[in-house]
Every structure is written in C-alpha cells, then in structure tokens.
Design an enzyme around this catalytic site. Structure first.
Site, PDB file in Angstrom:
ATOM      1  CG  HIS A   1     -10.783  12.039 -55.065  1.00 48.67           C
ATOM      2  ND1 HIS A   1     -10.622  12.292 -56.206  1.00 48.67           N
ATOM      3  CD2 HIS A   1      -9.834  11.153 -54.871  1.00 48.67           C
ATOM      4  CE1 HIS A   1      -9.580  11.820 -56.777  1.00 48.67           C
ATOM      5  NE2 HIS A   1      -9.092  11.028 -55.936  1.00 48.67           N
TER       6      HIS A   1
ATOM      7  CB  CYS B   1       0.013   3.316 -44.351  1.00 50.91           C
ATOM      8  SG  CYS B   1       0.656   3.140 -45.928  1.00 50.91           S
TER       9      CYS B   1
END
Length: 533
Positions: free
Chosen positions: A186, A494
């Site tokens: 993250h 993606c």
C-alpha cells in the site's frame, strides 16, 4: 581514491522511481510513559482514543485520493470491530492500562495475521501496526514523539503505515527507504501515485547512520552514502537522465503509442474518483480501461441509481467519444463495504468478492447495471465484471443486464446496451478464456500474479516470488490474448504490471495491443512501447 572515499551502497528493491539526494532521517518512535488511572478512567481513555483516531482517519480519507481512502477505510472499520475492542476492554477491567491492553491485543492480532495461511490476513499486518501506533498516539498526552525532519530529508524506517505516509509533508521530504515492505504494498502504491522516490527491502538498517548524506535511487532500488561530492555528481547524472525522460514522456504522452516497427498500441487509463480527471488531458489516452466504482460505496450508504448515473456520465463526457470500461463493484477482499460484504471470512481474497458478491446482492447489482446502461447513451461504454471463475457466472450477469435493459425500456428511460466483458484475474478464467462469450477481456495483473504464484501481492516477505515475469503468469496472459484474437475481441491489461516499462517488450511479444495504466504512467509506458520492436 582511498577506501574512505568510496561510496557505500545498500541494495534493496525499487518501489517508486526517481532519485533523491538529501540527509538521512532514521525514523524512530519513542513511546512516552504515562501514569495509568482507574479501570473506569482507562476505559474512557480507550474510547476517546478510538474516536480521536477514527476522526483522524476520516480527515485523511477526505484529503486523500480515492486510493488512499480505500486503504484507510479498512483501519476505520477495525476500530469498531468487537472481536478487537472486546478483548481490550476485558483486559482494562482486569487492571491493565489502556495502552498496555491495546498493545497486547493488537500485537496478538498482528502475530496471527503474519502467521496466517490466508494471504489476505498476512498482507494486512502492516495496516494493523499502523492502526496500533495511531491509537497509542491518541492515548498519550504527548503522543508518540517523532523528530521533525529537515527540507529534503530521506526518510529511513523499519516500516511505515499508510496513514503515516499520508501525514508526511512530501513537499519537504524527498524520498523513502524501508527495511521491509513490498514494491506492491500500500505505501509503495501511494508513493508512486505521488511521485515519491522509494525503495524497500533494505534489511538491517544498522549500517545507515542518521543525519548522513545519502542518495536514493528509486529506479535501481539502492541507497548510497559516502562523500558528498561523489553523491552530488551521481545525483546530477541520475537527475539529468530523469529530467530528460520526463520531458520525453510529457511530449510522447500526447502522441499515439507505436512500436519501432510502427505497430499501434492503445494506452488507456485507470481512474477511481472522477474528480481526478480534472487534472488529466483526455488527449493522452485512447480511453479509460478501468473505472473503479468502489468510491461510490465508501460512504457507508449505498449510492442511488441517479447518483451513479451522474458520476458515470461525468466520466463519459470527459472521454469525448473514447471508450470507457466501468467495472462493476469489486468489493470484498481488502475492500469491505458495510452492508454488502460478508464479515468473518477466513480468507476474504478467496471468498465472496467481485461478481460473486454482486450475484448475491442482485438488487444493488441490477441498479448499477441500469446506471451503466444509462451512461452509455452518451458514448461507448463497457460494463466489466471482476473476479469471475466460471462461464455460468458470466451468463447469470448477462441475464441481469438483459433484465435491467428491459426495465429501462419499459420505463422509457434513455439508455444503450453496454458491451459486457470480464476481468481475467483467476487462473481458471485464463485457462478457459476461449470458452467465454464475452465482448472483451481485461487482464487484471495484480490478482492474476497473486493467484498464480500463491503470493500475497503486498506481503514483503514474498515480494521476490510474486514476479509478474514468472513464466506461468506470462503463459496465462498469452493464452488470454490468443483467445481474444481468435474471437476477434479486445484484450487489455491493467494493474501494476501494465505500468512497468520493463514488461512492455514481453507483453507486446505476446500480442498485447492495449495497456491500461494510471494517468501518471502514460508517458513512460508510451516511451517503453516506442523502444520495443
């Protein structure tokens, strides 16, 4: 040059590109002692700290991009989780101080997360550590003392939580180096979104002195320290190349992407909150390959059909006739949505998420399909289904789309049928790609790499194993592209893999003709394509 003049280089893993020269700031936390009160006072302190922590998280969520908000929402939900707060209260009533009880319970949770066979839980341990420190900071009158850093500081730490990253003034700090963490974790994702040079996996930080001149190379994944003059010379070289690359990327971003042989490649963009498009020129892309709709569901209330339609129409108007692929709600896994997602799953990443969740909540799914169809009246819109495994799931979703279109027709509501496609994120979908009667394929590389390699994508201990260039990953991507070509439909890719310039040659060799990346990555991806045969 004598030995004392040589540069020392500590190798890690690249996480966010760019070079930064500055003074190391080794981030250390000193927890200040406090005098505990009665159990009643400690319970009151705990509840106050929870409320204060949640208020801080909500403020960060509002200030952050949709990505940062999604990450922090997990922590906010944990503050109201009885399985965590209940044991803390029990320990306080038994005589422990609020900070001791909170630390003991969170440490236990962190340990269990780290040892868990669940990839989801293991990957979330860093978020728990981040939350532990935030609440402890709120409990102390003086908080957790962290020294201030000078302009241009290179922050060095064992670990850094997402909320801590978002609280740092990155107009002052120049780069980030972590002993652990992952290039796909993250904090790394946030660093890339904010163009903060970052490296991870440095290991023991004992060899890095505080307040010493250092050069962080986010491309090579290294941290060099030694004579300032040499660092400045090396930084000048890296900065010159980086500046040239940025200038080229800015120019090439507005041009169509072509390989050396002249082969045309589509470069699409990924977006979350439509507000982010205000800063993006539509001319840099060939359309939008992924609209993450989770931002609409993050407020605690399910969005109405009209609200969804307004947001989707805003995106379609921005695209100015370019195709827009709107992903239906991809909740579950690390993206819980109150009132929708299933609580208490032992392994949420392998649980009820994506389309699986939508097919269990048909009312909200049908409503979202109606909104997508209504927005398709303004331009070429696609509806994209996440986390599919079987053709039967696709058939069920297709039936719901047919029913939604029939409802709109009966109600005389302007609409148009969107193309209906799937995200190829599971090995099962990739291996049977030729069987799917889908209008298009979008290969979701983050989850595909995770499931193929059996490695959580944001677990630092597995970063080197979760390799997008793994032959098995490339094999499944190649199978999907071949199936799409045989059926005469588009296959795009993606995720983080699409934005890696180093992966462009291999992907193009496999036949990929459409990359979907964040807007900030368009220029460098087009550069990589231009350098590929």
């Amino acid at each position: 040059m004598n030995e004392s003049d040589a540069l020392n280089v500590v190798k890690g893993l690249p996480a966010s590109g760019g070079a930064a020269l500055g003074v190391s700031h080794v981030l250390r936390t000193e927890r200040l002692r406090r005098q505990p009160g009665t159990p009643e006072e400690e319970l009151e302190l705990f509840d106050s700290a929870r409320a204060d922590s949640d208020a801080g998280l909500q403020e960060l969520i509002e200030q952050s991009c949709d990505l940062g908000g999604e990450i922090l929402e997990f922590q906010s939900l944990l503050l109201d989780d009885d399985s965590i707060t209940g044991p803390v209260r029990s320990r306080i009533r038994a005589g422990e101080s609020a900070d001791e009880a909170w630390t003991a319970v969170l440490n236990g949770e962190i340990s269990e997360y780290e040892k868990s066979e669940s990839e989801y839980l293991a990957s979330r341990s860093s978020d728990l550590r981040d939350l532990r420190e935030r609440v402890l900071r709120s409990m102390s009158a003086e908080g957790l003392r962290k020294s201030k850093f000078d302009q241009g500081a290179i922050i060095v730490a064992e670990a850094l939580g997402p909320s801590e990253f978002l609280e740092i003034d990155w107009s002052r700090a120049a780069g980030l180096a972590l002993a652990g963490d992952s290039a796909t974790g993250h904090v790394a994702i946030l660093a890339r979104s904010r163009s903060v040079p970052m490296i991870v996996g440095l290991g023991d930080l004992g060899q890095i002195a505080d307040k010493s001149a250092v050069l962080l190379d986010g491309e090579a994944g290294s941290l060099a320290f030694g004579p300032v003059r040499q660092l400045e010379e090396l930084h000048a070289e890296l900065s010159s190349k980086s500046r040239e690359d940025r200038e080229i990327a800015q120019k090439i971003a507005l041009k169509p992407a072509r390989t050396k042989s002249g082969r045309r490649i589509s470069v699409l963009i990924n977006i979350g909150d439509p507000a982010a498009l205000d800063e993006v020129d539509p001319r840099i892309c060939d359309g939008i390959g992924l609209v993450r709709t989770e931002f609409l569901f993050a407020g605690g209330e399910l969005p109405s059909e009209d609200e969804q339609t307004r947001q989707y129409e805003r995106i379609v108007r921005w695209a100015q006739g370019r195709p827009v692929a709107i992903r239906t709600l991809d909740a579950g896994g690390d993206k819980p949505v109150p009132g929708l997602t299933v609580e208490g799953e032992s392994n949420p990443f392998l649980g009820v998420r994506g389309l699986r969740l939508s097919l269990l909540n048909t009312e909200s799914f049908r409503l979202q399909l109606r909104a997508i169809a209504r927005s398709a009246e303004l331009g070429p819109v696609k509806a994209m289904l996440p986390m599919v495994t079987s053709v039967g799931e696709f058939a069920a979703a297709s039936e719901h789309l047919d029913a939604a279109l029939a409802e709109l027709k009966r109600e005389a509501v302007p609409h148009r049928r969107p193309e209906l496609g799937i995200m190829v994120e599971t090995p099962a979908a990739a291996l049977t790609a030729h069987d799917w009667p889908t209008d298009f394929y979008s290969i979701g590389s983050n989850d595909l790499v995770q499931y193929v390699t059996a490695c959580a994508r944001d677990n630092p201990k597995l970063a080197r194993l979760a390799d997008p260039a793994h032959p098995a990953v490339l094999e499944l991507i190649g199978r999907t592209i071949a199936a799409a070509k045989k059926r005469g439909v588009e296959a795009s890719l993606c995720g983080e893999m699409a934005a890696m310039p180093s992966m462009a040659p291999a992907l193009i060799e496999l036949g990929l003709e459409a990359f979907s990346v964040d807007p900030s990555s368009v220029g460098r991806v087009k550069m990589a394509i231009a350098e590929t045969e």
